[in-house]
Design an enzyme around this catalytic site. Structure first.
Site, short mmCIF file in Angstrom:
data_model
loop_
_atom_site.label_atom_id
_atom_site.label_comp_id
_atom_site.label_asym_id
_atom_site.label_seq_id
_atom_site.Cartn_x
_atom_site.Cartn_y
_atom_site.Cartn_z
N GLY A 27 -74.44 52.90 10.40
CA GLY A 27 -73.05 52.69 10.03
C GLY A 27 -72.93 52.23 8.60
O GLY A 27 -73.91 51.78 7.99
N GLY A 29 -69.63 50.98 5.46
CA GLY A 29 -68.23 50.82 5.09
C GLY A 29 -67.95 49.42 4.61
O GLY A 29 -68.58 48.45 5.05
N VAL A 34 -75.04 49.18 8.15
CA VAL A 34 -75.63 48.68 9.40
C VAL A 34 -76.85 49.53 9.72
O VAL A 34 -76.78 50.76 9.73
CB VAL A 34 -74.62 48.75 10.56
CG1 VAL A 34 -75.26 48.19 11.83
CG2 VAL A 34 -73.35 47.99 10.22
N LYS A 49 -76.46 44.16 10.17
CA LYS A 49 -75.40 44.40 9.19
C LYS A 49 -75.79 43.72 7.88
O LYS A 49 -76.07 42.52 7.85
CB LYS A 49 -74.07 43.85 9.70
CG LYS A 49 -72.88 44.15 8.80
CD LYS A 49 -71.59 43.65 9.46
CE LYS A 49 -70.36 43.99 8.64
NZ LYS A 49 -69.11 43.50 9.30
N ASP A 142 -57.42 42.54 15.98
CA ASP A 142 -57.70 43.96 15.74
C ASP A 142 -58.31 44.60 16.98
O ASP A 142 -59.26 45.37 16.89
CB ASP A 142 -58.63 44.13 14.54
CG ASP A 142 -58.60 45.55 13.97
OD1 ASP A 142 -57.64 46.29 14.25
OD2 ASP A 142 -59.54 45.93 13.25
#
Length: 287
Positions: A27, A29, A34, A49, A142
């Site tokens: 991952g 962003g 990650v 992470k 969220d």
């Protein structure tokens, strides 16, 4: 509900690369990547992470440490667990449990809507996780399908809440900063003004849970603008349009399921069910 076992997360002084072998990237962003990683001592796989702190503003760096502080204290089987964290030079490393099954959004995209029994089992875990967070004085802010991860592919019984990057302790809620994802945002969030604490209170999570349940049961969102990605129309629908059950599948579902959806998607946050109350709803008690 059962709580997770093990000690709380801790800051670790040792070099992260001595304790973990980093594997493939899974991952990226927001100035972070990650990696799948393996703990050298016992072979346990974690999601590592890695955050570049040099690319972040002072407030963003503070939010990183705030998220770590929250996660480090959480200990519940319905919320992703932070094992330990490291601060080396200009990078922060967070070793969390590795959930290999992807997120619930992808699962629904593959499976379509779920029958009531399956939806109830998934939603029970979601509500238990939200209830735990609220008991700890934390609003997630969220909640969405993308932030519900599965322990194994297609194993919807293992769903856990992740990504507390926007979460806030009740006493530390942001002022004048709406957060979250528009499709899941409660009316009071969309209508809030600077200093309005209702935009960060527990009922915003309950509303998002109502959106999640609606999608689980019928495969689409309760409020959909005529033009895709037209947030202005979406906001007006959320604030003023009643919840509709137009899809044919709703005719096959129980009145009790619709009732729970409506009580979670009550536009008045004072009348909206809490996570605890939703767990006690008749539909959640059915076998």
């Amino acid at each position: 509900p059962a709580r997770a076992t093990g000690p709380p997360a801790r800051a670790t002084a040792a070099d992260v690369h001595e304790l973990y072998a980093l594997r493939s990237q899974i991952g990226a962003g927001g100035y972070a990547v990650v990696h799948l990683a393996t703990r050298v001592s016992d072979g346990v796989r974690v999601a590592m992470k890695i955050m570049d702190m040099t690319q972040r503003s002072e407030s963003e760096r503070a939010n990183v440490w705030y998220e770590i502080g929250l996660l480090a204290k959480l200990n519940d089987e319905h919320v992703i667990r932070l094992h330990e964290f490291f601060h080396e030079r200009d990078e922060v490393y967070m070793a969390t449990e590795y959930l290999a099954g992807g997120d619930l959004l992808d699962a629904i995209a593959n499976d379509g809507e779920y029958n009531e029994d399956m939806a109830r089992g998934i939603f029970r875990r979601v509500l238990r996780g939200v209830k735990y967070l609220h008991e700890e004085g934390i609003t997630h802010r969220d909640m969405k399908l993308e932030n519900l991860l599965l322990g194994a592919k297609d194993d919807v019984s293992s769903v856990k809440i992740c990504d507390l990057g926007l979460a806030k302790k009740a006493k530390d809620r942001l002022r004048g900063a709406n957060a979250g994802t528009p499709q899941y945002a409660a009316p009071e969030v969309l209508a809030s003004t600077p200093g309005d604490s209702s935009a960060h209170a527990a009922p915003v999570d309950a509303w998002a849970c109502g959106v999640i349940l609606y999608i689980l049961l019928c495969g689409c969102a309760p409020f959909t603008p005529k033009i895709e990605d037209d947030d202005r129309e979406l906001y007006e629908l959320v604030k003023s349009s009643p919840v509709k059950f137009d899809q044919p599948v709703w005719a096959k579902l129980s009145p009790s399921a619709r009732d729970l959806v409506l009580r979670l998607l009550d536009k008045d946050p004072r009348a909206r069910l809490s996570a605890k109350e939703a767990l006690e709803h008749a539909w959640m008690q059915a076998d």
